[in-house]
Write a protein that holds these residues in place. Structure first.
Motif, PDB file in Angstrom:
ATOM      1  N   ARG A 105      -7.058  32.153  21.892  1.00 41.90           N
ATOM      2  CA  ARG A 105      -8.214  31.315  22.194  1.00 41.90           C
ATOM      3  C   ARG A 105      -8.883  31.767  23.484  1.00 41.90           C
ATOM      4  NH1 ARG A 105      -8.287  24.654  22.429  1.00 41.90           N
ATOM      5  NH2 ARG A 105     -10.506  24.454  22.954  1.00 41.90           N
ATOM      6  N   HIS A 106      -8.078  32.184  24.453  1.00 43.56           N
ATOM      7  CA  HIS A 106      -8.645  32.647  25.724  1.00 43.56           C
ATOM      8  C   HIS A 106      -9.543  33.868  25.508  1.00 43.56           C
ATOM      9  CE1 HIS A 106      -9.015  33.680  29.952  1.00 43.56           C
ATOM     10  NE2 HIS A 106      -8.588  34.891  29.678  1.00 43.56           N
ATOM     11  N   GLU A 109     -12.805  32.656  24.130  1.00 45.02           N
ATOM     12  CA  GLU A 109     -13.586  31.987  25.169  1.00 45.02           C
ATOM     13  C   GLU A 109     -14.196  32.993  26.135  1.00 45.02           C
ATOM     14  OE1 GLU A 109     -10.676  29.398  26.818  1.00 45.02           O
ATOM     15  OE2 GLU A 109     -11.017  27.798  25.344  1.00 45.02           O
ATOM     16  N   ARG A 112     -17.087  34.762  24.419  1.00 46.86           N
ATOM     17  CA  ARG A 112     -18.246  33.873  24.326  1.00 46.86           C
ATOM     18  C   ARG A 112     -18.937  33.723  25.674  1.00 46.86           C
ATOM     19  NH1 ARG A 112     -19.097  28.490  20.754  1.00 46.86           N
ATOM     20  NH2 ARG A 112     -21.120  27.892  21.635  1.00 46.86           N
ATOM     21  N   ASP A 141     -17.462  30.271  17.253  1.00 52.33           N
ATOM     22  CA  ASP A 141     -16.162  30.686  17.783  1.00 52.33           C
ATOM     23  C   ASP A 141     -15.323  31.365  16.700  1.00 52.33           C
ATOM     24  OD1 ASP A 141     -16.765  29.785  20.285  1.00 52.33           O
ATOM     25  OD2 ASP A 141     -15.478  28.015  20.221  1.00 52.33           O
TER      26      ASP A 141
END
Length: 218
Positions: A105-106, A109, A112, A141
């Motif tokens: 997820r990092h 992120e 993005r 995402d």
């Protein structure tokens, strides 16, 4: 000046270039299915919901009726393109899994944030992805995760997404998933490795720097 690197990112229907046929499936064999991937059905309802997401986002972004009608005309193949994207996203994800690739997820992120910086903010990035790639803001995402998988897959194979080694991995994943597509949504040309009923670009690129990137067509 930041060193710039170009990463080809798979986003649309013909990602399975040099891959096996996405065969047609009859409605009698898979009632209610738009496609079957890895034994799991993508239902017509799921497809329609995904298309509706894009249409609602387009409507919100283009309130002028005349301009909106132009958007509709320019994206008349949205349903079929969306289905092929949904199928081929799974092909890419499977190919990445086969190589032990897992995106955090990092990482999503961070990518993005970099893209938002170059695009001029979150809204600008969402609008760009919607207009150029048909990706609804709610799916951004997820799309970035797949792009990172494509990037890492190519890197692990010691190649890039334009080379046979990358397509071979996708071909293997396609075979494993045993993909069937309902013929109402099109067919697959084995020789051309592309949809036979639509002109659909198959690779997008993001040009990134240490500070971010911006989407451009391949």
């Amino acid at each position: 000046m930041h060193r710039r690197r170009r990463t080809a990112l798979v986003l649309t229907a013909a990602i399975a270039a040099a891959a096996p046929l996405l065969t047609a499936c009859g409605s009698d064999a898979h009632p209610g299915a738009a496609a079957v991937v890895g034994g799991q059905r993508i239902t017509v309802s799921q497809l329609e919901n995904r298309v509706d997401e894009v249409r609602r986002a387009q409507r919100a972004a283009v309130p002028d009726e005349a301009q909106y009608q132009q958007v509709l005309a320019s994206t008349s193949s949205l349903t079929r393109d969306t289905l092929h994207n949904m199928v081929l996203d799974q092909v890419l994800h499977r190919a990445a899994q086969d190589q032990g690739i897992s995106v955090t997820r990092h990482e999503v992120e961070q990518m993005r944030a970099n893209l938002e910086q170059q695009a001029g903010g979150a809204t600008a990035l969402e609008t760009a992805w919607l207009q150029k790639y048909g990706i609804a803001p709610a799916r951004l995402d997820d799309n970035l995760r797949l792009q990172l998988e494509a990037q890492q897959l190519a890197k692990q194979l010691g190649t890039d997404t334009s080379q046979p080694a990358f397509w071979k991995a996708l071909s293997k994943a396609s075979q494993e998933l045993r993909i069937d597509v309902n013929p109402r949504y099109g067919a697959w040309d084995v020789q051309k490795s592309s949809r036979v009923d639509a002109r659909t670009p198959w690779v997008r690129e993001v040009t990134t720097s240490a500070g971010g990137g911006e989407p451009v067509t391949a």
